[in-house]
Design a protein around this motif. Structure first.
Motif, mmCIF file in Angstrom:
data_model
loop_
_atom_site.group_PDB
_atom_site.id
_atom_site.type_symbol
_atom_site.label_atom_id
_atom_site.label_comp_id
_atom_site.label_asym_id
_atom_site.label_seq_id
_atom_site.Cartn_x
_atom_site.Cartn_y
_atom_site.Cartn_z
ATOM 1 N N ASN A 29 -12.033 -19.751 17.554
ATOM 2 C CA ASN A 29 -11.356 -20.919 18.929
ATOM 3 C C ASN A 29 -12.576 -21.121 19.928
ATOM 4 O OD1 ASN A 29 -9.175 -21.633 17.229
ATOM 5 N ND2 ASN A 29 -8.398 -19.028 18.711
ATOM 6 N N PHE A 31 -15.303 -22.882 19.845
ATOM 7 C CA PHE A 31 -15.650 -24.205 19.422
ATOM 8 C C PHE A 31 -15.211 -24.854 19.002
ATOM 9 C CE2 PHE A 31 -18.769 -20.632 17.801
ATOM 10 C CZ PHE A 31 -18.970 -21.599 16.267
ATOM 11 N N LYS A 32 -15.393 -26.121 18.851
ATOM 12 C CA LYS A 32 -14.282 -26.592 18.820
ATOM 13 C C LYS A 32 -14.746 -27.586 17.562
ATOM 14 C CE LYS A 32 -16.339 -30.707 22.048
ATOM 15 N NZ LYS A 32 -17.120 -30.959 23.257
ATOM 16 N N TYR A 33 -15.624 -27.657 16.972
ATOM 17 C CA TYR A 33 -16.892 -28.248 15.923
ATOM 18 C C TYR A 33 -16.217 -28.194 14.672
ATOM 19 C CZ TYR A 33 -19.916 -28.953 19.746
ATOM 20 O OH TYR A 33 -20.722 -28.401 21.242
ATOM 21 N N LYS A 34 -15.569 -29.073 14.106
ATOM 22 C CA LYS A 34 -15.118 -29.374 12.293
ATOM 23 C C LYS A 34 -15.581 -28.494 11.512
ATOM 24 C CE LYS A 34 -13.659 -34.768 12.830
ATOM 25 N NZ LYS A 34 -14.068 -35.516 12.351
ATOM 26 N N LYS A 36 -17.757 -26.310 11.597
ATOM 27 C CA LYS A 36 -18.336 -24.014 12.144
ATOM 28 C C LYS A 36 -18.212 -23.296 11.463
ATOM 29 C CE LYS A 36 -13.213 -23.325 14.186
ATOM 30 N NZ LYS A 36 -12.844 -23.415 15.218
ATOM 31 N N THR A 62 -18.551 -33.826 17.651
ATOM 32 C CA THR A 62 -17.519 -32.716 16.114
ATOM 33 C C THR A 62 -18.247 -31.997 15.719
ATOM 34 O OG1 THR A 62 -17.815 -34.894 15.046
ATOM 35 C CG2 THR A 62 -15.393 -34.452 17.134
#
Length: 85
Positions: A29, A31-34, A36, A62
């Motif tokens: 949770n 980092f927000k990267y798609k 990850k 993203t």
């Protein structure tokens, strides 16, 4: 190419240890990267710490691109940010 990949991993390790970070229990949770989930399991905590400390960012808003090779420019920027902290 392999050397650049190893250099990227080493830079992440060094910066994380220099920061004397607190362990992140739930790095999913952080980092927000798609993309990850593409990061190697051993590197997820390192990415999370470095993103939290604003030492690295994704290749876009993203996208993290955890398997991409760092360019010389990106490596230089990471080192500058680290030493400026």
């Amino acid at each position: 190419i392999l050397l650049n990949s190893i250099l990227t991993a080493v830079i992440l390790h060094i910066r994380t240890y220099i920061l004397n970070y607190k362990q992140i229990k739930n790095h999913n949770n952080t980092f927000k990267y798609k993309d990850k989930q593409k990061a190697s399991e051993w590197s997820k905590e390192h990415f999370a710490v470095n993103i939290r400390e604003k030492l690295i960012s994704g290749t876009s808003e993203t996208t993290l691109s955890p398997k991409a090779l760092a360019t010389r420019e990106q490596a230089a920027k990471m080192m500058k940010v680290l030493f400026d902290k």
